[in-house]
Design a protein around this motif. Structure first.
Motif, PDB file in Angstrom:
ATOM      1  N   TRP A 188     -44.179  13.251 -43.711  1.00  0.00           N
ATOM      2  CA  TRP A 188     -44.244  14.479 -44.512  1.00  0.00           C
ATOM      3  C   TRP A 188     -42.889  15.194 -44.604  1.00  0.00           C
ATOM      4  N   ASN A 190     -41.517  16.954 -42.146  1.00  0.00           N
ATOM      5  CA  ASN A 190     -41.811  18.290 -41.619  1.00  0.00           C
ATOM      6  C   ASN A 190     -40.641  18.959 -40.907  1.00  0.00           C
ATOM      7  N   ASN A 214     -45.929  21.810 -48.943  1.00  0.00           N
ATOM      8  CA  ASN A 214     -45.223  20.528 -48.893  1.00  0.00           C
ATOM      9  C   ASN A 214     -45.969  19.497 -49.762  1.00  0.00           C
ATOM     10  N   SER A 216     -46.030  16.363 -49.753  1.00  0.00           N
ATOM     11  CA  SER A 216     -46.619  15.252 -48.995  1.00  0.00           C
ATOM     12  C   SER A 216     -47.943  15.679 -48.357  1.00  0.00           C
ATOM     13  N   HIS A 217     -48.004  16.934 -47.946  1.00  0.00           N
ATOM     14  CA  HIS A 217     -49.237  17.507 -47.409  1.00  0.00           C
ATOM     15  C   HIS A 217     -50.307  17.524 -48.512  1.00  0.00           C
TER      16      HIS A 217
END
Ligand code: GAL
Length: 668
Positions: A188, A190, A214, A216-217
């Motif tokens: 992700w 992060n 985000n 990707s989240h």
């Protein structure tokens, strides 16, 4: 009765009926009138739970038994539904945790429909319970031809719940996918903004953040929600297979629905169906090229290509990702229109009456794009509640409405069963859609808009198209078009490379292969694993506000890019067109490397010019059609359609307004 028996020799018709909405003395006369109209199928019971189980465990089958017998007595075949889009009040008040949460964290209350969370264990139990009860009651009934699961997954933005059961299940789903938090944090990205997690329980759905979430989240939440829908349906399908042998199972999918991966959810069904509302679709889904003037032009028919695109998506759905068709699929290339608009809809901002001829034109077009059955929504206009403004084949007062007359006049034998042999594949992928739309970067464009712009260009060149998953088997196609596949994994790149090396020309739109399966960009930039095949790298991308255009000029002419323009650094490819003026001045806009062509600028005329060039070189006949005229081929016949509200000349013929003609393919 096997599923194969339901593949008819020609187009068959049906309707959606609601015996629970009318007094019992109407059931027999309605069934008789339905048969007299030439209908074969009646879909029932998708919202009938409160009448089937008025109190917990207290089933009342008598009314549905009687209604089904009335259809049976007329020789009508019944499509029975699981009534799970509408859990009754007693169930919701006993188990409020069935309810879903919206993106603002609010509970979505009882009082309409689709008020449930696909991940709710309590609701799963009740979904299985009512499915089992219905399958035990009707699974072997001679009138029951097959089943529809639930109704329109995702309708009213219900694919994703942002709290409750879904929020609880999400971390475990992620743990199963990634194994370790390190892997998730890495996938992700992060480290950006200190979003790293140190415990699975810290992870929530991607909403209510201070600024954007985000991507990707978001991508993984979309995958998770999609998996919950697939699981929910698979539980129903397993019970129906066990208790209702030799009946088909389908689901009625929606217009341009984006909330879940339809290829995954279709797995396990026999064929797909979808619900076709052309006038409402025009209001909601027209790409930027369809401006106010064109919307007015098509207000009473809808736009031919928007409708055709959905037909082609659902025709291709059962081929899935491997292109081989699904086990048990009786008609791997067939689909139904489960709900066909036959008058006004009630849910668009404006709901014009269809033009005279529109209902039969929509029906004929559905056949030409592969439909085996077209079923009209609904038999009689509702006299109560939310949909009283919606038309049926009968008016509120039971007199035949305008759609009824058109259905009566249809000659179903004009529309034989048979294959569609499209030579062009247009690639589609829901994960690319999710990534694209999360970060559009140019508000006027979207995944659907970009994809449909390519599709419209193909149709206006008279070309039949298969819309297929981006990983499907591409052998046999003369040309492959990837309008907006922004997620390209190494595997997908290898698959496309193989097809190109086997001789298939590939045309890609902007943003192709910009993103990884995790939702990041490739470390070596766009085109990542496709770089060698494309022979170039992305240089710049530009987002154009609606009033700002970017000229493009080259061998095929001069064009204005709108919304999006990207340029390339060449590494083997050659430029077919360059940008002229502005920050991209002189940079390549359209490039070619062997059989691969990439169009970096969004411009419908440019796309049309490049497609014409590639199709012609590949031996695919190109016939530019006038606005509103379309041709579609099936089973050796050609359907010539005029969607214009005025007569239109084409190929030496004068086509009446809103009309069609079926001809032998050899004669055109
Ligand atoms: C569909 C739905 C039907 C009805 C119809 C009205 O989306 O499945 O139940 O609401 O729209 O157009």
């Amino acid at each position: 009765m096997t599923h194969a028996d339901t593949v008819p020799p020609h187009l068959l018709l049906g309707t959606c009926d609601y015996p629970e909405h009318v007094p019992p003395d109407r059931w027999a006369p309605y069934a008789r009138q339905q048969r007299e109209l030439g209908l074969h199928f009646v879909r029932v019971a998708e919202f009938a739970w409160s009448r089937l189980e008025p109190r917990p465990g207290d089933f009342n089958w008598a009314w549905l038994d009687e209604a089904v017998d009335a259809y049976h007595a007329q020789g009508l075949r019944v499509v029975m539904c699981t009534p799970t889009p509408t859990p009754p009040a007693w169930l919701i008040r006993a188990h409020p945790d069935i309810l879903a949460f919206d993106e603002h964290g609010r509970v979505r209350e009882f009082g309409s429909r689709r008020h449930y969370d696909f991940a709710s264990p309590v609701y799963r139990e009740h979904s299985r319970r009512i499915t089992r009860a219905m399958a035990e009651r009707y699974g072997q009934h001679p009138a029951v031809a097959g089943w529809q699961t639930d109704n329109e997954f995702g309708c009213h933005a219900t694919s994703r719940s942002y709290g409750g059961a879904s929020a609880e299940r999400f971390p475990a789903w992620l743990e199963a996918r990634y194994g370790t938090l390190d892997a998730l944090n890495h996938a992700w990205g992060n480290v950006f903004w200190s979003m790293e997690y140190t415990d699975w329980s810290q992870i929530r759905p991607p909403v209510l953040t201070v600024t954007e979430v985000n991507p990707s989240h978001v991508l993984d939440y979309a995958r998770f929600a999609s998996a919950m829908i697939a699981e929910f349906q698979a539980e129903q399908v397993a019970l129906l297979r066990e208790l209702s042998p030799r009946r088909f199972i389908t689901h009625n999918f929606m217009i341009f629905e984006s909330g879940f991966d339809h290829y995954d959810v279709a797995r396990g069904l026999d064929f797909a169906t979808w619900d076709n509302y052309p006038t409402g679709m025009l209001e909601f889904f027209a790409p930027p090229g369809v401006d106010e003037a064109l919307k007015t032009h098509y207000a009473r028919t809808g736009h031919p290509d928007l409708v055709a695109f959905n037909h082609d998506v659902y025709r291709g759905l059962m081929r899935g990702q491997d292109g081989l068709g699904r086990e048990g699929a009786g008609t791997p290339n067939g689909f139904w229109v489960m709900e066909q608009q036959c008058g006004q809809v009630n849910w668009a901002p404006y709901n014009p009456l269809p033009a005279d001829g529109a209902v039969s034109l929509w029906t004929a077009q559905a056949w030409a794009h592969g439909a085996d059955v077209v079923s009209y929504f609904r038999w009689r206009a509702a006299t109560m509640a939310q949909e009283v403004m919606h038309s049926g084949l009968l008016r509120h007062d039971e007199t035949p409405d305008r759609g009824h007359a058109e259905v009566q006049a249809l000659d179903q034998t004009l529309f034989p069963a048979g294959p569609i042999r499209a030579r062009v594949a247009l690639l589609h992928d829901y994960e690319s859609l999710w990534l694209y739309d999360q970060q559009k970067h140019a508000a006027g464009l979207s995944y659907w808009a970009q994809t449909v712009t390519y599709y419209m260009a193909l149709r206006s060149l008279g070309v039949d198209v298969d819309v297929v998953h981006a990983d499907t088997d591409l052998s046999g196609y003369a040309v492959v078009v990837a309008p907006a596949i922004t997620l390209v994994s190494a595997g997908r790149a290898a698959h496309w490379t193989h097809a190109v090396q086997a001789g298939t020309p590939l045309i890609c739109g902007p943003r192709t292969a910009f993103r990884t399966p995790g939702g990041a960009t490739w470390d070596d930039g766009q085109f990542g694993p496709l770089s060698d095949l494309v022979g170039a790298r992305l240089h710049q991308y530009d987002s154009l506000r609606p009033t700002l255009t970017q000229p493009v000029t080259g061998l095929l002419g001069t064009f204005d890019a709108t919304f999006w323009a990207e340029s390339y650094r060449l590494n083997g490819a050659q430029a077919l067109a360059h940008y002229a003026g502005g920050p991209l001045d002189g940079q390549p806009a359209v490039i070619r490397h062997g059989r691969v062509t990439v169009i970096g600028a969004h411009s419908a005329p440019l796309i049309s010019a490049v497609l014409t060039d590639v199709l012609t070189a590949a031996g695919v006949p190109v016939t530019p059609l006038p606005e509103g005229v379309r041709v579609s081929r099936r089973a050796g016949r050609v359907l010539v359609q005029n969607w214009n509200p005025e007569p239109t000349d084409w190929n030496g013929r004068r086509l009446p307004p809103v009309s069609y003609q079926v001809m032998e393919e050899a004669s055109v």
